[in-house]
Design an enzyme around this catalytic site. Structure first.
Site, PDB file in Angstrom:
ATOM      1  N   HIS A 141      22.581  52.757  27.393  1.00  0.00           N
ATOM      2  CA  HIS A 141      23.070  51.634  26.600  1.00  0.00           C
ATOM      3  C   HIS A 141      23.424  50.509  27.563  1.00  0.00           C
ATOM      4  O   HIS A 141      23.789  50.740  28.716  1.00  0.00           O
ATOM      5  CB  HIS A 141      24.310  52.093  25.827  1.00  0.00           C
ATOM      6  CG  HIS A 141      24.834  51.135  24.820  1.00  0.00           C
ATOM      7  ND1 HIS A 141      25.572  50.019  25.166  1.00  0.00           N
ATOM      8  CD2 HIS A 141      24.770  51.118  23.454  1.00  0.00           C
ATOM      9  CE1 HIS A 141      25.934  49.371  24.076  1.00  0.00           C
ATOM     10  NE2 HIS A 141      25.462  50.006  23.020  1.00  0.00           N
ATOM     11  N   ASP A 218      28.751  59.103  29.841  1.00  0.00           N
ATOM     12  CA  ASP A 218      28.985  58.334  28.613  1.00  0.00           C
ATOM     13  C   ASP A 218      28.783  59.266  27.421  1.00  0.00           C
ATOM     14  O   ASP A 218      27.650  59.629  27.088  1.00  0.00           O
ATOM     15  CB  ASP A 218      28.016  57.150  28.557  1.00  0.00           C
ATOM     16  CG  ASP A 218      28.122  56.348  27.269  1.00  0.00           C
ATOM     17  OD1 ASP A 218      28.967  56.685  26.414  1.00  0.00           O
ATOM     18  OD2 ASP A 218      27.351  55.388  27.110  1.00  0.00           O
ATOM     19  N   GLN A 221      27.781  58.824  22.153  1.00  0.00           N
ATOM     20  CA  GLN A 221      26.891  59.340  21.117  1.00  0.00           C
ATOM     21  C   GLN A 221      26.941  60.859  21.003  1.00  0.00           C
ATOM     22  O   GLN A 221      26.258  61.426  20.161  1.00  0.00           O
ATOM     23  CB  GLN A 221      25.456  58.897  21.406  1.00  0.00           C
ATOM     24  CG  GLN A 221      25.210  57.421  21.210  1.00  0.00           C
ATOM     25  CD  GLN A 221      25.329  56.982  19.764  1.00  0.00           C
ATOM     26  OE1 GLN A 221      25.068  57.755  18.840  1.00  0.00           O
ATOM     27  NE2 GLN A 221      25.721  55.734  19.547  1.00  0.00           N
ATOM     28  N   LYS A 244      32.892  56.142  16.741  1.00  0.00           N
ATOM     29  CA  LYS A 244      31.694  56.984  16.693  1.00  0.00           C
ATOM     30  C   LYS A 244      32.009  58.396  16.203  1.00  0.00           C
ATOM     31  O   LYS A 244      31.101  59.184  15.956  1.00  0.00           O
ATOM     32  CB  LYS A 244      31.068  57.091  18.081  1.00  0.00           C
ATOM     33  CG  LYS A 244      30.727  55.772  18.758  1.00  0.00           C
ATOM     34  CD  LYS A 244      29.496  55.113  18.188  1.00  0.00           C
ATOM     35  CE  LYS A 244      29.069  53.952  19.097  1.00  0.00           C
ATOM     36  NZ  LYS A 244      27.922  53.231  18.549  1.00  0.00           N
ATOM     37  N   CYS A 382      20.985  47.729  21.670  1.00  0.00           N
ATOM     38  CA  CYS A 382      21.624  47.522  22.980  1.00  0.00           C
ATOM     39  C   CYS A 382      21.095  48.517  24.006  1.00  0.00           C
ATOM     40  O   CYS A 382      21.853  49.054  24.836  1.00  0.00           O
ATOM     41  CB  CYS A 382      23.145  47.611  22.883  1.00  0.00           C
ATOM     42  SG  CYS A 382      23.865  46.316  21.855  1.00  0.00           S
TER      43      CYS A 382
END
Length: 424
Positions: A141, A218, A221, A244, A382
């Protein structure tokens, strides 16, 4: 685990004492899903952008403002004590959710983007020197690219990129070739927001540590689909956004190993993060306080704690199993639609179904689906570098959550088939 279907309902067949996943009951917990859009039942398939909020979270935030609202810490009155207990209670919930070793490793921030910027502008500014190398993956991202580019431009750092294969999987052999004595940081996503690819995170962390590098994962997600365990991963930092994982917007988490956080300079100064201030010198609190300057997003941190309670009540492993089945079901149907090309076909992926549709722009597909009450994302998500790797500038991106059903997928497929027939 197997699944069976009843009219209007999807349930997981009990196995090993696991209770069924009743989609009707789950959907009833989310008030926003009860509405109609363009005269049709809302089908929310934009979960990779943001997830909807259960009534439990909405009620908890409302209760905070009705009964607990105060600034936290240091005050002697009752509401400050209530607010502090609620805020620090949420930190405790996040600690258990991520399987962190201590609450001191949990820093509340605005979201994953701010968390990555925090690491770049504190640890990165403090420890990285000209010529040092940062490794990212092609899946990232923009939030896990731009802060490192900005840091590299300021300090003369070198950024290297791990390539992926034609299914969107990390090429570990190429990653191994990039690692070297100048590698100081590896920062990569656990799950691609554009493709749904699940990266071999534990292996990648191990390889980076063997090269002497620190690692940021990260998890934005990943946290709503997969069990998070930062001690198992052994990553140095882990980031995610509350919105999220069925929590509020404007709240997120930076996990960092406690010793590492305490060796890192603060990135913002102000109240709440100080032990003592004179005009000559300031002493900072230890983590996490040193990274929480000013009045934070107290109510939404409490709301995030409530969202974690909700996910834990259902069970993240059951959620993962159900969504995996739903992804397989949807993939099988979508790939048979004439003119539809799936982008990202890794065997190990989560609930993202990016595609392009011959004869239609992504905006046209998104608008047509909206007329049917179906919410999807169309655009570059993104994540322009990975889409360009596949020769496209944008995709249509349906993305699934545990409140979606096979009926939702069927409605999506029927709408796409009608759109295809309109061109024949």
């Amino acid at each position: 685990m197997t699944y069976y279907f009843l009219p209007g309902q999807t349930v997981a067949a009990p196995a090993s004492g696991v209770p069924p996943l009743d989609i009707n009951q789950i959907r009833a917990d989310f008030p926003i899903l009860q509405q109609q859009v363009n005269g049709r039942r809302l089908i929310w398939l934009d979960n990779a952008a943001t997830t909807q909020k259960p009534q439990h979270v909405i009620d908890r935030i409302s209760y905070f403002y009705k009964h607990e609202n105060s600034n936290i810490h240091r005050a002697a009155h009752e509401l400050a004590a209530r607010a502090t207990d609620a805020y620090e209670g949420a930190r405790e919930k996040v600690k258990h959710f991520l399987h962190a070793a201590s609450v001191n490793e949990i820093v509340f921030v605005r979201g994953a983007t701010e968390a990555i910027n925090l690491v770049a502008q504190s640890w990165g500014e403090q420890y990285l020197q000209a010529g040092d190398e940062i490794i990212l993956s092609h899946l990232e991202h923009h939030a896990n690219i731009v802060p490192w580019q900005q840091l590299a431009a300021r300090k003369g750092l070198v950024i290297k990129v791990i390539p992926v294969d034609d299914d969107g999987q990390i090429l570990l052999d190429e990653y191994a070739r990039l690692l070297g004595p100048k590698t100081k940081l590896v920062s990569f996503t656990q799950v691609s927001n554009a493709l749904g690819t699940v990266t071999p995170a534990k292996k990648m962390v191990e390889m980076a540590h063997q090269a002497g590098a620190k690692v940021l994962v990260d998890g934005a997600q990943a946290v709503s689909h997969l069990r998070a365990d930062v001690q198992y991963l052994d990553c140095d930092w882990y980031v995610f956004s509350g919105h999220k994982v069925f929590g509020p917007t404007g709240i997120g988490v930076l996990y960092g190993k406690e010793a590492l956080l305490n060796e890192t300079q603060p990135w913002q100064g102000g109240g709440n993060m100080i032990k003592d201030v004179t005009f000559e010198h300031t002493q900072y609190h230890a983590a996490p306080g040193r990274f929480e300057a000013g009045t934070g997003n107290i109510a939404d941190a409490v709301g995030l704690g409530a969202a974690i309670d909700y996910v834990n009540h259902i069970g993240i492993d059951l959620i993962h199993q159900y969504e995996h089945y739903l992804l397989q079901y949807a993939t099988q149907l979508l790939k048979d639609i004439p003119g539809l090309r799936l982008i990202g076909t890794a065997p190990d992926k989560t609930s993202v179904l990016s595609f392009i549709f011959k004869d239609f722009t992504t905006e046209q597909v998104g608008a047509a689906l909206n007329q049917e009450g179906i919410a999807v994302r169309s655009g570059h998500h993104c994540a322009q570098p990975i889409l360009r790797r596949f020769g496209v500038e944008s995709t249509v991106r349906p993305s699934l959550a545990f409140y979606n059903s096979c009926s939702d997928v069927d409605t999506l497929v029927e709408a796409l088939l009608r759109l295809r027939r309109s061109k024949i």
